[in-house]
Design a protein around this motif. Structure first.
Motif, PDB file in Angstrom:
ATOM      1  N   ALA A   9      -2.971 -20.447  -5.113  1.00 53.32           N
ATOM      2  CA  ALA A   9      -3.805 -19.880  -6.177  1.00 53.32           C
ATOM      3  C   ALA A   9      -4.496 -20.973  -6.987  1.00 53.32           C
ATOM      4  CB  ALA A   9      -2.963 -19.000  -7.086  1.00 53.32           C
ATOM      5  N   MET A  10      -3.877 -22.145  -7.082  1.00 55.83           N
ATOM      6  CA  MET A  10      -4.447 -23.241  -7.856  1.00 55.83           C
ATOM      7  C   MET A  10      -5.650 -23.877  -7.146  1.00 55.83           C
ATOM      8  SD  MET A  10      -2.676 -26.818  -9.191  1.00 55.83           S
ATOM      9  CE  MET A  10      -1.112 -26.043  -9.104  1.00 55.83           C
ATOM     10  N   PHE A  11      -5.525 -24.079  -5.825  1.00 55.99           N
ATOM     11  CA  PHE A  11      -6.565 -24.797  -5.093  1.00 55.99           C
ATOM     12  C   PHE A  11      -7.617 -23.900  -4.442  1.00 55.99           C
ATOM     13  CE2 PHE A  11      -3.368 -28.080  -5.485  1.00 55.99           C
ATOM     14  CZ  PHE A  11      -4.142 -29.183  -5.819  1.00 55.99           C
ATOM     15  N   ALA A  12      -7.321 -22.629  -4.274  1.00 50.99           N
ATOM     16  CA  ALA A  12      -8.305 -21.692  -3.697  1.00 50.99           C
ATOM     17  C   ALA A  12      -8.177 -20.331  -4.378  1.00 50.99           C
ATOM     18  CB  ALA A  12      -8.117 -21.578  -2.185  1.00 50.99           C
ATOM     19  N   PRO A  13      -8.490 -20.261  -5.681  1.00 56.76           N
ATOM     20  CA  PRO A  13      -8.322 -19.007  -6.412  1.00 56.76           C
ATOM     21  C   PRO A  13      -9.266 -17.895  -5.952  1.00 56.76           C
ATOM     22  CG  PRO A  13      -9.475 -20.623  -7.759  1.00 56.76           C
ATOM     23  CD  PRO A  13      -9.005 -21.338  -6.518  1.00 56.76           C
ATOM     24  N   GLN A  14     -10.313 -18.249  -5.216  1.00 57.68           N
ATOM     25  CA  GLN A  14     -11.229 -17.231  -4.696  1.00 57.68           C
ATOM     26  C   GLN A  14     -10.597 -16.467  -3.530  1.00 57.68           C
ATOM     27  OE1 GLN A  14     -11.649 -20.536  -4.576  1.00 57.68           O
ATOM     28  NE2 GLN A  14     -13.613 -21.147  -5.409  1.00 57.68           N
TER      29      GLN A  14
ATOM     30  N   VAL B   2      -0.232 -14.308  -2.580  1.00 55.58           N
ATOM     31  CA  VAL B   2      -0.851 -13.163  -1.914  1.00 55.58           C
ATOM     32  C   VAL B   2      -2.297 -13.525  -1.568  1.00 55.58           C
ATOM     33  CG1 VAL B   2       0.582 -11.384  -2.986  1.00 55.58           C
ATOM     34  CG2 VAL B   2      -1.509 -12.093  -4.106  1.00 55.58           C
ATOM     35  N   VAL B   3      -2.794 -12.939  -0.515  1.00 54.71           N
ATOM     36  CA  VAL B   3      -4.189 -13.120  -0.127  1.00 54.71           C
ATOM     37  C   VAL B   3      -4.986 -12.021  -0.811  1.00 54.71           C
ATOM     38  CG1 VAL B   3      -5.809 -13.183   1.804  1.00 54.71           C
ATOM     39  CG2 VAL B   3      -3.493 -14.078   2.108  1.00 54.71           C
TER      40      VAL B   3
ATOM     41  N   GLU C 124     -18.005 -20.937   3.443  1.00 54.40           N
ATOM     42  CA  GLU C 124     -17.908 -22.141   2.615  1.00 54.40           C
ATOM     43  C   GLU C 124     -16.512 -22.323   2.009  1.00 54.40           C
ATOM     44  OE1 GLU C 124     -19.790 -18.940  -0.010  1.00 54.40           O
ATOM     45  OE2 GLU C 124     -20.222 -19.739   1.969  1.00 54.40           O
ATOM     46  N   LEU C 125     -15.662 -21.293   2.055  1.00 54.42           N
ATOM     47  CA  LEU C 125     -14.300 -21.402   1.540  1.00 54.42           C
ATOM     48  C   LEU C 125     -13.304 -21.844   2.608  1.00 54.42           C
ATOM     49  CD1 LEU C 125     -14.147 -18.210  -0.694  1.00 54.42           C
ATOM     50  CD2 LEU C 125     -14.416 -20.581  -1.428  1.00 54.42           C
ATOM     51  N   ALA C 126     -13.741 -21.957   3.836  1.00 55.49           N
ATOM     52  CA  ALA C 126     -12.842 -22.310   4.936  1.00 55.49           C
ATOM     53  C   ALA C 126     -12.142 -23.641   4.701  1.00 55.49           C
ATOM     54  CB  ALA C 126     -13.595 -22.333   6.262  1.00 55.49           C
ATOM     55  N   ALA C 127     -12.852 -24.644   4.203  1.00 54.96           N
ATOM     56  CA  ALA C 127     -12.248 -25.957   3.963  1.00 54.96           C
ATOM     57  C   ALA C 127     -11.170 -25.864   2.887  1.00 54.96           C
ATOM     58  CB  ALA C 127     -13.311 -26.970   3.572  1.00 54.96           C
ATOM     59  N   ALA C 128     -11.415 -25.099   1.840  1.00 50.14           N
ATOM     60  CA  ALA C 128     -10.424 -24.934   0.773  1.00 50.14           C
ATOM     61  C   ALA C 128      -9.177 -24.230   1.303  1.00 50.14           C
ATOM     62  CB  ALA C 128     -11.022 -24.159  -0.395  1.00 50.14           C
ATOM     63  N   VAL C 129      -9.379 -23.216   2.134  1.00 58.92           N
ATOM     64  CA  VAL C 129      -8.246 -22.483   2.701  1.00 58.92           C
ATOM     65  C   VAL C 129      -7.414 -23.408   3.582  1.00 58.92           C
ATOM     66  CG1 VAL C 129      -7.578 -20.628   4.279  1.00 58.92           C
ATOM     67  CG2 VAL C 129      -9.345 -20.228   2.553  1.00 58.92           C
TER      68      VAL C 129
END
Length: 77
Positions: free
Chosen positions: A17-22, A33-34, A42-47
């Motif tokens: 949740a801290m590094f990929a809150p989206q 939880v997802v 564009e969120l793939a790298a964060a995930v």
């Protein structure tokens, strides 16, 4: 992209949740939880970064390739 969190492995660290809150959140018990099952490209790298940061190694990501409409030719003999 299919994202899963194994609740048996989750240690409630909150890294997801801290590094990929989206994409991730925590429930009332602090478990990851997802909240975005189909994140934009564009969120793939964060995930993927969160997968490696997760202290419980509870997060897995599976890339889903589109089904091909072409037939695969038979192997030559």
């Amino acid at each position: 992209m299919e994202i899963r969190i194994d609740r048996d492995k989750c240690v409630s660290g909150g890294v997801c949740a801290m590094f990929a809150p989206q994409v991730f959140d925590q429930d009332d018990e602090g478990m990851g939880v997802v909240n975005n099952a189909a994140p934009a490209g564009e969120l793939a790298a964060a995930v993927r970064s969160v997968v490696w940061r997760c202290p419980g190694r509870a997060i897995t990501v599976h890339d889903q390739e589109p089904a091909s409409t072409e037939e695969v030719p038979e192997a030559r003999r």
